[in-house]
Design an enzyme around this catalytic site. Structure first.
Site, PDB file in Angstrom:
ATOM      1  N   CYS A  23      -1.112  -9.350   7.477  1.00 41.63           N
ATOM      2  CA  CYS A  23      -1.040  -8.883   5.967  1.00 41.63           C
ATOM      3  C   CYS A  23      -0.562 -10.038   5.176  1.00 41.63           C
ATOM      4  O   CYS A  23       0.375 -10.553   5.296  1.00 41.63           O
ATOM      5  CB  CYS A  23       0.382  -8.058   6.071  1.00 41.63           C
ATOM      6  SG  CYS A  23       1.159  -7.676   4.651  1.00 41.63           S
TER       7      CYS A  23
ATOM      8  N   CYS B  51       2.687  -9.747   2.789  1.00 40.99           N
ATOM      9  CA  CYS B  51       3.961 -10.007   3.904  1.00 40.99           C
ATOM     10  C   CYS B  51       3.851 -11.709   3.786  1.00 40.99           C
ATOM     11  O   CYS B  51       5.076 -12.217   3.650  1.00 40.99           O
ATOM     12  CB  CYS B  51       4.040  -9.341   5.101  1.00 40.99           C
ATOM     13  SG  CYS B  51       3.494  -7.673   5.094  1.00 40.99           S
ATOM     14  N   ASP B  52       2.950 -12.117   4.190  1.00 43.00           N
ATOM     15  CA  ASP B  52       3.011 -13.624   4.776  1.00 43.00           C
ATOM     16  C   ASP B  52       2.247 -14.816   4.041  1.00 43.00           C
ATOM     17  O   ASP B  52       2.500 -15.843   4.508  1.00 43.00           O
ATOM     18  CB  ASP B  52       2.446 -13.755   6.412  1.00 43.00           C
ATOM     19  CG  ASP B  52       3.302 -12.728   7.009  1.00 43.00           C
ATOM     20  OD1 ASP B  52       4.526 -12.544   6.952  1.00 43.00           O
ATOM     21  OD2 ASP B  52       2.595 -12.384   8.305  1.00 43.00           O
TER      22      ASP B  52
END
Ligand code: NDP
Length: 305
Positions: free
Chosen positions: A131, A134-135
């Site tokens: 993701c 998210c990262d």
């Protein structure tokens, strides 16, 4: 006793909950790990009507949730661990509780597929990730390999290029299946490179990812490329393991349905579990709404008997 339990809180589940709650059906959403499902992983949703400037996946998800709550839907932030549709009321197991429902809408969507190569499981969360939303910020000025050749791979690569110094898309074919609109952006992004006809055969690293072993499918040549991260974007598989033995599934795990209806009266399906083709936010919302309308008709028919 709930009128409707919705399993999953992606666009389909959230739309279904909005519609059943709006019809004054007592509605519980067993939300699973993430409000928004796959769009929680999407930086920018550009084709949801009305949001002409684009909207982030997490923000759109939150709006869907607030909308359903406005009509009285209740959310439980856990995953269902089992179901029993052998008799009514239907049973949904969550944590250590058994919940009763007169109708159930299945909208659990899909899980990320994995490559199945050495190093992948060991380094998951330590450089292997799924993701970019998210990262991506963790990869500021770092190198990342993105595996896959669909819309997700290209979209994730574009999201990552806002942070990373170098993004290499590794794809097993000679061209991607991604839409022109995304490909044009990727080709014009100087930080993104393509490595076609190539597969990742191993993910390397001790405590964190340090590289990948690549194999050229045309020449058979194998080589190691240094990288700080490996983003897997190779598609999805249906998240239906709890349905085995309770709902008829095909060999991949998709429920066998007639439109949004399963073979069990009062149990309906929406979202990616019934859509192998379009899989857009708006189409998921559409089938979530259809599942809700069928559930409402079913409940009204049962109670008027
Ligand atoms: P897809 O199934 O479309 O693509 C998966 C990609 O991964 C394919 O290129 C496939 O290769 C490759 N792949 C699959 N398994 C392996 C493997 N074991 N090793 C190496 N490569 C592998 O999934 P997506 O997540 O990209 O897209 C799913 C749906 O979501 C699509 O309908 C897409 O349009 C939609 N979507 C739309 C977006 C948008 O509109 N902005 C953004 C993201 C997704 P091959 O091509 O050889 O089969």
């Amino acid at each position: 006793m709930y009128d409707v339990i919705v399993l999953g809180a992606g666009p389909a589940g959230l739309t279904a909950a909005l519609d059943t709650a709006r019809a004054r059906m007592k509605t519980l959403v067993v939300a699973g790990p993430m409000i928004g499902g796959q769009i929680a992983f999407t930086y920018q949703v550009d084709n949801y009507p009305g949001f002409y400037e684009g909207i982030t996946g997490p923000e759109l998800s939150e709006r869907f949730k607030v909308h359903a709550e406005r009509f009285g839907a209740v959310f439980h932030d856990a995953s269902a661990i089992g179901v029993d549709f052998s008799g009514t009321p239907y049973k949904v197991m969550v944590d250590d509780r058994v919940l009763d429902a007169r109708s159930v809408i299945l909208a659990m969507g899909m899980n990320h597929k994995k490559l199945g190569v050495p190093g992948e499981d060991r380094l998951m969360g330590r450089g292997v990730f799924v993701c970019s939303t998210c990262d991506a910020a963790l990869y500021e000025d770092r190198k990342v390999v993105v595996v896959g050749g669909g819309d997700s791979a290209i979209q994730e690569a574009l999201d990552l290029a806002r942070f990373a110094s170098d993004v290499t898309i590794v794809h097993r074919k000679g061209e991607t299946r991604a839409c022109k609109c995304l490909m044009e952006k990727a080709i014009n992004e100087p930080k993104i490179r393509f490595q076609y006809n190539t597969v990742v055969t191993e993910i390397l690293g001790d405590k964190r990812v340090s590289g990948v072993r690549l194999s050229d499918l045309k020449t058979g040549e194998s080589r190691v490329v240094e990288t700080d991260g490996v983003l897997l974007a190779i598609g999805w598989e249906p998240n239906t393991s709890i349905l085995r033995g309770h709902v008829e599934l095909d060999e991949v795990g998709f429920p066998l349905t007639d439109g949004v209806k399963t073979g069990i009266k009062g149990v309906f399906v929406g979202g990616d579990l019934i859509d192998k083709t379009y899989r857009q936010v708006v189409t998921s919302c559409g089938s979530g709404c259809a599942a809700a309308l069928e559930a409402i008709h079913w409940l009204e028919g049962v109670s008027s008997r």
